[in-house]
Write a protein that holds these residues in place. Structure first.
Motif, short mmCIF file in Angstrom:
data_model
loop_
_atom_site.label_atom_id
_atom_site.label_comp_id
_atom_site.label_asym_id
_atom_site.label_seq_id
_atom_site.Cartn_x
_atom_site.Cartn_y
_atom_site.Cartn_z
N LEU A 55 -4.30 17.91 -4.66
CA LEU A 55 -5.02 19.14 -4.34
C LEU A 55 -5.60 19.66 -5.64
CD1 LEU A 55 -5.69 21.19 -2.08
CD2 LEU A 55 -3.58 22.41 -2.68
N THR A 56 -6.91 19.90 -5.67
CA THR A 56 -7.56 20.33 -6.91
C THR A 56 -8.47 21.53 -6.67
OG1 THR A 56 -8.99 19.64 -8.75
CG2 THR A 56 -9.44 18.64 -6.61
N ASP A 57 -8.58 22.38 -7.70
CA ASP A 57 -9.52 23.51 -7.65
C ASP A 57 -10.79 23.20 -8.44
OD1 ASP A 57 -8.72 23.69 -10.29
OD2 ASP A 57 -7.76 25.66 -10.11
N GLY A 58 -10.95 21.94 -8.84
CA GLY A 58 -12.12 21.52 -9.61
C GLY A 58 -11.83 21.41 -11.08
N LYS A 59 -10.74 22.05 -11.52
CA LYS A 59 -10.34 21.98 -12.93
C LYS A 59 -8.91 21.46 -13.06
CE LYS A 59 -13.27 25.89 -14.34
NZ LYS A 59 -13.29 27.28 -14.88
N ASN A 60 -8.03 22.03 -12.26
CA ASN A 60 -6.62 21.67 -12.31
C ASN A 60 -6.23 20.98 -11.00
OD1 ASN A 60 -6.07 23.35 -14.83
ND2 ASN A 60 -6.88 24.89 -13.43
N TYR A 61 -5.05 20.40 -10.98
CA TYR A 61 -4.63 19.69 -9.78
C TYR A 61 -3.11 19.76 -9.62
CZ TYR A 61 -3.40 15.97 -13.10
OH TYR A 61 -2.86 15.26 -14.14
N LYS A 62 -2.69 19.55 -8.39
CA LYS A 62 -1.28 19.38 -8.04
C LYS A 62 -1.16 18.06 -7.28
CE LYS A 62 -0.01 23.56 -9.41
NZ LYS A 62 0.77 23.73 -10.66
N ILE A 63 -0.16 17.26 -7.63
CA ILE A 63 0.09 16.02 -6.91
C ILE A 63 1.15 16.28 -5.85
CG2 ILE A 63 0.84 13.62 -7.10
CD1 ILE A 63 -0.19 13.60 -9.96
N LEU A 64 0.81 16.02 -4.61
CA LEU A 64 1.70 16.24 -3.47
C LEU A 64 2.56 14.98 -3.25
CD1 LEU A 64 -0.84 18.00 -1.07
CD2 LEU A 64 0.63 19.02 -2.81
N PRO A 65 3.54 15.03 -2.35
CA PRO A 65 4.39 13.86 -2.13
C PRO A 65 3.60 12.61 -1.71
CG PRO A 65 5.38 15.80 -1.13
CD PRO A 65 4.02 16.21 -1.59
N SER A 66 4.10 11.45 -2.14
CA SER A 66 3.50 10.17 -1.74
C SER A 66 3.89 9.85 -0.30
CB SER A 66 4.00 9.05 -2.66
OG SER A 66 5.42 8.90 -2.52
N ALA A 67 3.12 8.97 0.31
CA ALA A 67 3.43 8.55 1.70
C ALA A 67 2.89 7.15 1.93
CB ALA A 67 2.80 9.52 2.70
N LYS A 68 3.43 6.50 2.94
CA LYS A 68 2.93 5.18 3.36
C LYS A 68 2.73 5.23 4.87
CE LYS A 68 3.93 0.21 3.05
NZ LYS A 68 3.09 -0.08 4.18
N ASP A 69 1.56 4.79 5.32
CA ASP A 69 1.33 4.77 6.76
C ASP A 69 1.22 3.33 7.27
OD1 ASP A 69 -1.30 4.09 5.99
OD2 ASP A 69 -2.15 5.14 7.71
N TYR A 70 1.23 3.19 8.57
CA TYR A 70 1.22 1.88 9.23
C TYR A 70 0.06 1.84 10.20
CZ TYR A 70 5.64 1.34 6.92
OH TYR A 70 6.59 1.25 5.93
N LYS A 71 -0.95 1.03 9.86
CA LYS A 71 -2.23 1.06 10.57
C LYS A 71 -2.28 0.15 11.80
CE LYS A 71 -5.34 3.66 8.26
NZ LYS A 71 -4.46 4.75 7.89
N ARG A 72 -1.58 -0.96 11.78
CA ARG A 72 -1.74 -1.95 12.86
C ARG A 72 -1.03 -1.50 14.13
NH1 ARG A 72 -5.35 -6.24 11.39
NH2 ARG A 72 -5.20 -6.49 9.14
N GLU A 76 0.82 -1.22 0.00
CA GLU A 76 0.00 0.00 0.00
C GLU A 76 0.85 1.26 0.00
OE1 GLU A 76 -3.39 0.47 2.64
OE2 GLU A 76 -3.40 -1.70 3.01
N LEU A 77 0.25 2.32 -0.53
CA LEU A 77 0.78 3.67 -0.38
C LEU A 77 -0.37 4.65 -0.60
CD1 LEU A 77 2.57 5.08 -3.52
CD2 LEU A 77 1.36 2.90 -3.58
N SER A 78 -0.12 5.91 -0.34
CA SER A 78 -1.13 6.94 -0.55
C SER A 78 -0.56 8.06 -1.39
CB SER A 78 -1.60 7.51 0.80
OG SER A 78 -2.12 6.48 1.62
N VAL A 79 -1.39 8.57 -2.29
CA VAL A 79 -1.03 9.73 -3.10
C VAL A 79 -2.05 10.82 -2.80
CG1 VAL A 79 -0.90 10.63 -5.46
CG2 VAL A 79 0.15 8.43 -4.91
N PHE A 80 -1.57 12.05 -2.64
CA PHE A 80 -2.43 13.16 -2.25
C PHE A 80 -2.50 14.19 -3.37
CE2 PHE A 80 -0.59 11.17 1.41
CZ PHE A 80 -1.70 10.93 2.20
#
Length: 424
Positions: free
Chosen positions: A204-221, A198-202
């Motif tokens: 940010l969008t204004d409804g038309k355009n977007y910026k991709i922020l840094p990826s991250a991985k979290d640990y749930k257990r 798993e990983l997460s990608v974040f």
């Protein structure tokens, strides 16, 4: 500019600290905030889902932008409330309206959205008490483990991954017939298990355009080696080593663009964060889930790596000029380790006095479940603090976080000592 941040966790402390670095900020307010936000902003003791109290706070403090941290106010329609109010309608809200918030508020809606817009995700079907027998039959078509997801918000506890078919059938009945997760599980999404990392990608969008922020991985257990009960997150790392340029290109082309385009095609004016939970399956990304806000504790490693003014990006979202904005990323690795209360994620005690926080000098301390009592920091939640550090490698950053943790003490303090174990 005066800004109000809604929420009280580590994510909101991270937003507050990052925004406090902007020269455009006059005053920051956090509702309700915690002991960490109190050091750099003014806390307002209101519930973020009490929209009339939010309105009073905004008008009384000349607030010019509202940043929504958690999902509950978004799913409940805080952005719509602002747009429908003559006194509030011109104040930008960073976070989607109710129709966009369904991406997180309803697992069934989000899976339908992915299917409609050809976004890669696991095979699934949705079931209620009325078609429970069909749910049993669908489970029989799948291989173990079996994934059951409550359709609605269940405070991060509505997902079950089960190895036994009989147990899966039993839990399905508990969810839809006996409301194991309350109203949230009156509909249950059953989906095929995706085997990968798993990983997460974040985004940010204004409804038309977007910026991709840094990826991250979290640990749930809660337990080391990813064993034990699921929590809200015990730590995180950014960037993710296996998220190569080639892999992230696939994420953008196959998932990010179709998601933003799909929202526009469906007439959903979405302004805010899209958290995309992904599984890397043999080098190909598949969506596990959408969230409509930043993750926690991922925020505590993503925001520190943004080396430019976050408010500049938020203004781009508010005025739909995000395409004109740019931002820079710190190339170093950020790691965070979450300190939690003894017993969490089940029963735990609050009000434990914390010491040694002021001795931490090489890491960023993000408060989560803390409050002030008689000028002392005391615990007020299950996840208490996130300790974030930078390094040239994951190992180096983690070593700094763990060294910093040695200074901090409270009764029954617990944390994982193996964050990043699968990446180093």
């Amino acid at each position: 500019m005066n800004i109000l941040i809604l929420g009280s966790g580590g994510r909101e402390h991270a937003f507050t600290l990052k925004l406090s670095q902007s020269e455009k900020i006059n005053q920051l307010f956090v509702a309700p905030g915690n002991a960490g936000t109190a050091q750099i902003a003014q806390n307002i003791a209101i519930n973020p889902t009490d929209f009339n109290a939010v309105k009073d706070t905004v008008l009384n403090n000349n607030i010019q932008m509202v940043v929504v941290g958690p999902e509950a106010p978004l799913v409940a329609g805080v952005h719509d409330f602002f747009l429908a109010d003559a006194d509030l309608k011109n104040i930008p809200v960073i976070g989607p309206k109710k129709d966009g918030a369904l991406l997180e508020g309803s697992k069934d809606f989000s899976k339908n959205f992915m299917e409609k817009h050809n976004i890669p995700t696991a095979r699934y079907q949705s079931f209620t008490q009325e078609n429970l027998i069909e749910g049993y039959a669908f489970l029989e078509t799948l291989k173990a483990p079996y994934v059951l997801k409550a359709d609605g918000l269940a405070a991060g506890k509505g997902v079950l991954i089960l190895d036994s078919l009989e147990e899966a059938k039993k839990e399905l009945k508990e969810m839809v017939s006996n409301q194991k997760f309350g109203e949230a599980s009156s509909t249950v999404v059953i989906e095929e298990f995706l085997d990968g990392i798993e990983l997460s990608v974040f985004v940010l969008t204004d409804g038309k355009n977007y910026k991709i922020l840094p990826s991250a991985k979290d640990y749930k257990r809660i337990g080391e080696g990813d064993k034990g009960l699921n929590t809200g997150g015990m730590g995180a790392i950014s960037p993710v080593p296996f998220a190569t340029e080639d892999f992230l290109q696939k994420v953008e082309e196959r998932i990010v663009k179709p998601t933003v385009d799909g929202l526009q095609k469906d007439g959903i004016d979405y302004r805010g964060f899209i958290f995309i939970g992904l599984m890397n399956v043999d080098g190909n990304p598949q969506v596990i889930e959408y969230n409509v806000r930043m993750g926690d504790p991922e925020t505590e490693v993503v925001l520190p790596r943004i080396a430019s003014d976050l408010l500049d990006l938020f203004e781009g979202v508010a005025h739909q000029t995000l395409a004109e904005k740019s931002f820079s990323i710190n190339p170093k690795t950020a790691t965070t380790v979450m300190l939690v209360s003894g017993g969490y994620p089940e029963g735990y005690e609050k009000g434990k006095v914390m010491t040694g926080v002021e001795k931490v000098t090489d890491s960023i301390v993000y408060h989560a479940g803390t409050t002030l009592k008689d000028d002392q920091i005391v615990t007020s939640g299950g996840r208490v603090m996130a300790i974030t550090s930078f390094g040239d490698t994951i190992e180096e950053a983690l070593k700094t976080s763990y060294t910093s943790i040695d200074h901090i003490h409270f009764d029954k303090m617990n944390y994982r000592k193996d964050i990043g174990f699968d990446l180093v």
